[in-house]
Design a protein around this motif. Structure first.
Motif, PDB file in Angstrom:
ATOM      1  N   PHE A   1       0.818  -1.213   0.000  1.00  0.00           N
ATOM      2  CA  PHE A   1       0.000   0.000   0.000  1.00  0.00           C
ATOM      3  C   PHE A   1       0.854   1.266   0.000  1.00  0.00           C
ATOM      4  CE2 PHE A   1      -2.728  -3.369   1.461  1.00  0.00           C
ATOM      5  CZ  PHE A   1      -3.847  -3.171   0.678  1.00  0.00           C
ATOM      6  N   VAL A   2       2.022   1.203   0.612  1.00  0.00           N
ATOM      7  CA  VAL A   2       2.947   2.343   0.584  1.00  0.00           C
ATOM      8  C   VAL A   2       3.354   2.637  -0.857  1.00  0.00           C
ATOM      9  CG1 VAL A   2       5.260   3.151   1.242  1.00  0.00           C
ATOM     10  CG2 VAL A   2       3.829   1.955   2.923  1.00  0.00           C
ATOM     11  N   VAL A   3       3.717   1.612  -1.580  1.00  0.00           N
ATOM     12  CA  VAL A   3       4.266   1.766  -2.932  1.00  0.00           C
ATOM     13  C   VAL A   3       3.192   2.006  -3.988  1.00  0.00           C
ATOM     14  CG1 VAL A   3       5.524   0.529  -4.755  1.00  0.00           C
ATOM     15  CG2 VAL A   3       6.317   0.398  -2.395  1.00  0.00           C
ATOM     16  N   ASN A   4       2.033   1.380  -3.843  1.00  0.00           N
ATOM     17  CA  ASN A   4       1.053   1.349  -4.928  1.00  0.00           C
ATOM     18  C   ASN A   4      -0.206   2.175  -4.737  1.00  0.00           C
ATOM     19  OD1 ASN A   4       2.300  -0.770  -6.736  1.00  0.00           O
ATOM     20  ND2 ASN A   4       2.214  -1.874  -4.796  1.00  0.00           N
ATOM     21  N   THR A   5      -0.440   2.698  -3.541  1.00  0.00           N
ATOM     22  CA  THR A   5      -1.710   3.380  -3.293  1.00  0.00           C
ATOM     23  C   THR A   5      -1.509   4.609  -2.404  1.00  0.00           C
ATOM     24  OG1 THR A   5      -2.377   2.361  -1.189  1.00  0.00           O
ATOM     25  CG2 THR A   5      -2.770   1.063  -3.198  1.00  0.00           C
TER      26      THR A   5
ATOM     27  N   VAL B   1      -3.496   5.048   0.199  1.00  0.00           N
ATOM     28  CA  VAL B   1      -4.239   4.773   1.433  1.00  0.00           C
ATOM     29  C   VAL B   1      -3.402   4.948   2.688  1.00  0.00           C
ATOM     30  CG1 VAL B   1      -5.935   3.303   0.287  1.00  0.00           C
ATOM     31  CG2 VAL B   1      -3.986   2.258   1.445  1.00  0.00           C
ATOM     32  N   THR B   2      -2.080   4.913   2.562  1.00  0.00           N
ATOM     33  CA  THR B   2      -1.222   5.310   3.663  1.00  0.00           C
ATOM     34  C   THR B   2      -0.370   6.468   3.174  1.00  0.00           C
ATOM     35  OG1 THR B   2       0.579   4.725   5.159  1.00  0.00           O
ATOM     36  CG2 THR B   2       0.489   3.536   3.063  1.00  0.00           C
ATOM     37  N   PHE B   3      -0.069   7.382   4.046  1.00  0.00           N
ATOM     38  CA  PHE B   3       0.735   8.534   3.645  1.00  0.00           C
ATOM     39  C   PHE B   3       2.222   8.300   3.851  1.00  0.00           C
ATOM     40  CE2 PHE B   3      -3.028  11.682   4.131  1.00  0.00           C
ATOM     41  CZ  PHE B   3      -3.537  11.244   2.926  1.00  0.00           C
TER      42      PHE B   3
ATOM     43  N   LYS C   1       0.772  12.812  -1.841  1.00  0.00           N
ATOM     44  CA  LYS C   1       1.448  11.600  -2.286  1.00  0.00           C
ATOM     45  C   LYS C   1       1.173  11.427  -3.766  1.00  0.00           C
ATOM     46  CE  LYS C   1       2.050   6.731  -1.047  1.00  0.00           C
ATOM     47  NZ  LYS C   1       1.628   5.648  -0.143  1.00  0.00           N
ATOM     48  N   PHE C   2       2.147  10.899  -4.470  1.00  0.00           N
ATOM     49  CA  PHE C   2       2.037  10.694  -5.920  1.00  0.00           C
ATOM     50  C   PHE C   2       1.719  11.998  -6.657  1.00  0.00           C
ATOM     51  CE2 PHE C   2       0.353   6.302  -4.576  1.00  0.00           C
ATOM     52  CZ  PHE C   2       1.633   5.770  -4.517  1.00  0.00           C
TER      53      PHE C   2
ATOM     54  N   GLN D   1      -0.130  14.546  -5.775  1.00  0.00           N
ATOM     55  CA  GLN D   1      -1.430  15.178  -5.599  1.00  0.00           C
ATOM     56  C   GLN D   1      -1.829  15.135  -4.125  1.00  0.00           C
ATOM     57  OE1 GLN D   1      -3.715  12.170  -8.050  1.00  0.00           O
ATOM     58  NE2 GLN D   1      -5.256  12.590  -6.500  1.00  0.00           N
ATOM     59  N   TYR D   2      -2.823  15.964  -3.791  1.00  0.00           N
ATOM     60  CA  TYR D   2      -3.322  16.032  -2.429  1.00  0.00           C
ATOM     61  C   TYR D   2      -4.505  15.087  -2.263  1.00  0.00           C
ATOM     62  CZ  TYR D   2      -0.326  19.926  -1.380  1.00  0.00           C
ATOM     63  OH  TYR D   2       0.773  20.707  -1.161  1.00  0.00           O
ATOM     64  N   TRP D   3      -4.630  14.531  -1.038  1.00  0.00           N
ATOM     65  CA  TRP D   3      -5.673  13.563  -0.727  1.00  0.00           C
ATOM     66  C   TRP D   3      -6.429  13.993   0.522  1.00  0.00           C
ATOM     67  CZ3 TRP D   3      -6.212   9.798  -4.308  1.00  0.00           C
ATOM     68  CH2 TRP D   3      -5.133   9.568  -5.163  1.00  0.00           C
ATOM     69  N   ASP D   4      -7.734  13.705   0.515  1.00  0.00           N
ATOM     70  CA  ASP D   4      -8.588  13.957   1.668  1.00  0.00           C
ATOM     71  C   ASP D   4      -8.573  12.733   2.583  1.00  0.00           C
ATOM     72  OD1 ASP D   4      -9.279  16.238   0.244  1.00  0.00           O
ATOM     73  OD2 ASP D   4     -11.286  15.518  -0.292  1.00  0.00           O
ATOM     74  N   VAL D   5      -8.882  12.963   3.866  1.00  0.00           N
ATOM     75  CA  VAL D   5      -8.994  11.870   4.823  1.00  0.00           C
ATOM     76  C   VAL D   5     -10.336  11.984   5.538  1.00  0.00           C
ATOM     77  CG1 VAL D   5      -8.057  10.830   6.926  1.00  0.00           C
ATOM     78  CG2 VAL D   5      -6.505  11.692   5.160  1.00  0.00           C
ATOM     79  N   ALA D   6     -11.117  10.900   5.471  1.00  0.00           N
ATOM     80  CA  ALA D   6     -12.386  10.812   6.191  1.00  0.00           C
ATOM     81  C   ALA D   6     -12.104  10.303   7.602  1.00  0.00           C
ATOM     82  CB  ALA D   6     -13.334   9.856   5.486  1.00  0.00           C
ATOM     83  N   TRP D   7     -12.788  10.872   8.580  1.00  0.00           N
ATOM     84  CA  TRP D   7     -12.655  10.417   9.963  1.00  0.00           C
ATOM     85  C   TRP D   7     -13.993   9.891  10.437  1.00  0.00           C
ATOM     86  CZ3 TRP D   7      -8.534   9.301  12.695  1.00  0.00           C
ATOM     87  CH2 TRP D   7      -7.300   9.769  12.212  1.00  0.00           C
ATOM     88  N   THR D   8     -13.930   8.758  11.131  1.00  0.00           N
ATOM     89  CA  THR D   8     -15.118   8.091  11.634  1.00  0.00           C
ATOM     90  C   THR D   8     -14.895   7.700  13.093  1.00  0.00           C
ATOM     91  OG1 THR D   8     -14.333   5.908  10.937  1.00  0.00           O
ATOM     92  CG2 THR D   8     -15.646   7.158   9.346  1.00  0.00           C
ATOM     93  N   GLU D   9     -15.993   7.403  13.780  1.00  0.00           N
ATOM     94  CA  GLU D   9     -15.906   6.963  15.168  1.00  0.00           C
ATOM     95  C   GLU D   9     -17.050   6.028  15.488  1.00  0.00           C
ATOM     96  OE1 GLU D   9     -16.412  10.154  17.961  1.00  0.00           O
ATOM     97  OE2 GLU D   9     -18.468  10.480  17.342  1.00  0.00           O
TER      98      GLU D   9
END
Length: 170
Positions: A24-28, A30-32, A152-153, A155-163
């Motif tokens: 996931f680090v290399v290909n996506t 989903v982790t920063f 990352k890559f 471009q900028y990415w949003d992060v959704a937060w849930t609880e």
């Protein structure tokens, strides 16, 4: 799906956990993290988990091979936050959508059921329909989106937060 067994993580799992995470680090996005980890560098992360307490790590095995992991970590360092934990969950890319995430979270939440945990929080990069569906299915409610907080890559990415509470109302 073949039989999946969920158990507490062991130090000997670390190479496979690192392999799953590094995909996931290399290909996506989903982790920063932007550079893959060595097993040695990932050891410090692993050391925060225990067999008791709020910070746990469980793995899912299929035919003796670890195919995913989920854990709870400290949310913030100030003592008033101690009863809140943050989750992390990664399934091998070959098993996404096969129910492994739900099994991992169920076992993880059961493992911490006797601990002094009130709230569980989770953040995930958008778009991520699989993670959004998993968290919604397990009772997480959206609390907001931080826009363009990670780059990352190129471009900028949003992060959704849930609880969710540790114990869901019947």
């Amino acid at each position: 799906m073949t039989q999946i067994h969920v158990r507490p993580a062991e130090r000997s799992d670390l190479p496979r956990l690192t392999e799953i995470y590094n995909y996931f680090v290399v290909n996506t996005p989903v982790t920063f993290d932007v550079e893959p980890y060595t097993v040695e560098r990932r050891a410090a992360w692993f050391e925060q988990f225990g067999l008791t307490g709020r910070n746990r790590l469980v793995v899912a095995e299929e035919n003796g091979v670890v195919v995913g992991y989920a854990g709870t970590t400290r949310f913030r360092v100030k003592p008033a936050y101690d009863t809140t934990v943050e989750t992390t969950i990664y399934c091998s890319h070959e098993t996404i959508g096969k129910g492994v995430g739900g099994l991992l979270y169920a076992a993880l939440f059961e493992a911490i059921a006797g601990e002094d945990v009130h709230r569980i929080v989770a953040g995930y990069t958008l778009p991520n329909p699989a993670s959004a569906a998993l968290h919604a299915r397990l009772g997480f409610k959206s609390v907001g989106v931080f826009s363009e907080v990670g780059r990352k890559f190129g471009q900028y990415w949003d992060v959704a937060w849930t609880e969710r509470p540790l114990r869901l109302a019947p």
